[in-house]
Design a protein around this motif. Structure first.
Motif, mmCIF file in Angstrom:
data_model
loop_
_atom_site.group_PDB
_atom_site.id
_atom_site.type_symbol
_atom_site.label_atom_id
_atom_site.label_comp_id
_atom_site.label_asym_id
_atom_site.label_seq_id
_atom_site.Cartn_x
_atom_site.Cartn_y
_atom_site.Cartn_z
ATOM 1 N N THR A 71 0.836 -1.199 0.000
ATOM 2 C CA THR A 71 0.000 0.000 0.000
ATOM 3 C C THR A 71 0.877 1.257 0.000
ATOM 4 N N LYS A 119 -2.393 0.505 8.112
ATOM 5 C CA LYS A 119 -3.809 0.252 7.937
ATOM 6 C C LYS A 119 -3.939 -0.932 6.985
ATOM 7 N N ASP A 133 -4.199 -3.471 -5.349
ATOM 8 C CA ASP A 133 -3.497 -3.692 -4.086
ATOM 9 C C ASP A 133 -4.232 -4.804 -3.345
ATOM 10 N N THR A 155 -5.064 -3.536 4.388
ATOM 11 C CA THR A 155 -5.983 -3.582 3.256
ATOM 12 C C THR A 155 -6.915 -4.767 3.468
HETATM 13 MG MG MG Z 1 -1.887 -2.920 2.384
#
Ligand code: MG
Ligand code: GDP
Length: 180
Positions: free
Chosen positions: A24, A40, A66, A42
């Motif tokens: 990310t 954070k 992603d 995904t």
């Molecule tokens: Mg990620």
């Protein structure tokens, strides 16, 4: 430039790898030129679109997928991978155990998606977080791993310091375009 001279391409590119490798962050750096220390996770899949002018006659719409690190353990990747024409496998070079994960992701992609002509899709290995590495980049080891596993090439990247992200993206894009 006459319209007929304009080449427009639209590509789906996968970004995969174990949780925490920096997928990310690499996408955020590349698309928005930003970096966050905050983690954070995904969930499922995120998308980002980057429109690039490769040269004055060539526009590329790069769709980055992603894919959450835990997804390899489910059956969803087959669906996520559909119609992808290239991929990055990301791992954390500052952790010694992370080569293993990269191997598994490469195999997962190869077993589930091919180009329309049935060739494997080009996959670039990203040894990320090179800024955290206390020793030199193990170039020989990476080179050997790449050849054995059939990655088209590798880059030592840092999403934090913006190292080699642009270069890696450009490399993969040029590979993809050369297969047109
Ligand atoms: Mg990620
Ligand atoms: P993902 O699970 O693969 O998407 O990984 P994230 O992009 O969420 O990154 C996981 C953690 O590593 C976050 O805390 C990021 O800030 C950090 N991180 C990502 N890339 C780098 C990098 O190049 N260098 C450093 N030092 N930290 C990074």
């Amino acid at each position: 430039v006459y319209p007929e001279e304009l080449n427009e391409y639209s590509y789906k590119v996968l970004v995969v790898g174990d949780v925490g490798g920096g997928k990310t962050s690499i996408i955020q750096r590349f698309v928005y030129n930003s970096f966050s220390r905050q983690y954070k996770a995904t969930i499922g899949v995120d998308f980002a679109l980057k429109v690039m002018n490769l040269d004055e006659n060539t526009v590329v719409r790069l769709q980055l997928w992603d894919i959450a690190g835990q997804e390899r353990f489910g059956n969803m990747t087959r669906i996520y991978y559909k119609q992808a024409v290239g991929a990055f496998v990301v791992f954390d070079i500052s952790r010694s155990d992370s080569f293993e994960g990269a191997k598994k992701w490469k195999a997962d992609i190869d077993s589930k998606v091919v180009l329309p002509n049935k060739d494997p899709i080009p996959i670039v290995l990203l040894a990320n977080k090179v800024d955290l590495l206390n020793s030199e980049v193990p170039s020989e080891e990476l080179e050997k791993f790449c050849q054995e596993m059939g990655f088209v090439t590798w880059f030592a990247t840092s999403a934090k310091e913006n190292t080699n992200i642009e270069e890696a993206m450009k490399y993969l894009l040029e590979k993809i375009i050369s297969f047109e």
